[in-house]
Scaffold this active site. Sequence first.
Site, PDB file in Angstrom:
ATOM      1  CB  SER A 286      -0.945  -0.042   1.206  1.00  0.00           C
ATOM      2  OG  SER A 286      -1.889   0.991   1.172  1.00  0.00           O
ATOM      3  CE  LYS A 311      -4.963  -2.194   1.120  1.00  0.00           C
ATOM      4  NZ  LYS A 311      -5.152  -0.798   0.696  1.00  0.00           N
ATOM      5  CD  GLN A 315      -8.863  -0.279   0.968  1.00  0.00           C
ATOM      6  OE1 GLN A 315      -7.757  -0.008   1.419  1.00  0.00           O
ATOM      7  NE2 GLN A 315      -9.020  -0.880  -0.212  1.00  0.00           N
TER       8      GLN A 315
END
Length: 529
Positions: A286, A311, A315
């Site tokens: 991420s 990733k 979100q």
Amino acid sequence: MGVRKSLVLGLVALLCVGVVEAQVYDKNIQKLQLTYQLVNSLYVDSVDNEGLVEEAIVGMLKSLDPHSVYISADEVAAMNEPLDGSFEGVGIQFNIMDDTLMVVNPVIGGPSEKVGIRAGDRIVGIDGENVAGIGIKNSDVFKYLRGKKGTKVNLNILRKRTNGELKFVVVRDKIPLHSVEAAYMATPKTAYVKISRFALYTHDEFVEALEKLDENDYENLILDLRGNGGGYLKAAIDITDELLDKNKLLVYTEGLNSERRNHHASKKGKFEKGNLVVLIDEGSASASEIVSGAVQDWDRGLVVGRRSFGKGLVQRPFDFPDGSMIRLTIAEYYTPAGRCIQKEYENGVDAYHNELGERYLHGELSNADSIQFDEALEYKTKVSGRTVYGGGGIMPDVFIAVDTSMYSDYYRDLVATGSVNRMVLNYVDNNRSDLETMYKSYKSFNEGFSIDNKIVDLLIKEGEEEDVELNEEELEVSRPLVEAQLKALIARDLFTSSEYFQSINPISEAYIKAIEIVESKRDYSQYLK
């Protein structure tokens, strides 16, 4: 609050953010409501309405992607704490040893240190209640010692070489959770910074670390993001901004219902010039991939290690009135060259999370040639035009295989049973005064302290008490790792986590290679071509 009211409020919240369209009560919603009413009215047994709704939400989100999740109210605070960068409590690192709560270290500048609590102190009473020899657990410690800022807690403490119990009144305060775990000079020319997560104050910590290192007039920087699973997008952007020139694109996000949003470097950064290496591995995800991807795409530095997690989903949290929340994937992020590095998740959540194990089985962690990229996802870096790939993580410029040469089942069992940590706690506890007298600084400790056979024998004995039988052949295989790990853990107890990494890193092949690359102008330039 009734379940129906919770559902209505949840739907209203979704309407407000534009997720559910005007015709919310379409046939699908009617079906969901009817199912709930039938179960609630006609089911043969009593029903946990709240649990029923939560399970329905979990099932709905599980069908989307691995990172869209429902989080209960009880779990929200625990999840946010590492990213918020602080909690409220007394400020100690602790361990439970021999059924007694022991202070490993008070947090520097925290409320416990301010009143004189020391490493090695044993907390035997909290607010008049005995906590020694009662089977206390970590969760109990949190319940006793954490609390609102400004509240008081009375501690009864036993201290070696002191008669009787010592009594302290500690006023709880904000306790920082540091995400920059280490910052030091790896060599006279090269600085090293370790970031464990991207939290609320990570950028501030990073800038502070570099400012302290400035006095060493360093030329090169190693940024260690190994094992960093990510965190806040903004923190990743702010860190990257310190490494790239003003106005350069750092990352952009885009989704079906989210317009493209570009994030550019906005100011003069702390380290825009000089050789740079970013260390990553399969645990880097991420936000770590945002930083390493931007550095790679702009040919700003070299990425060293193994392929990152993969990733590339963003979100957004949506809070419910009862304190629970949904973290919903609303967009994908793209590196400056246009790469989305999200790995596949079509085979379900279990397969998605087991993918790292598949990498090991396929030999990818030990052989770069085992990695297969889709040629349709080929991109070029922004300056030199080097080939990079999207999908499935960031592939390093310099591959470092996982080192299993010092690994053995005997070492694994020592670690798994807690024997290593307990032995170090006991050793430092029994020798703290002598160690602190002999080693006033980490420099003197690093140069003068070594792990001898007597210390290794203590570890062997600790292992045997946990039914870990000595295997001399395997011990010899793992001995360099055992000695480095023990010295590093002792350094952490005597000093800080920064000294832990300073002690353990020299046995890391990736760390050694990073220093070699950044300090060689020829090698560094060659890799960037």
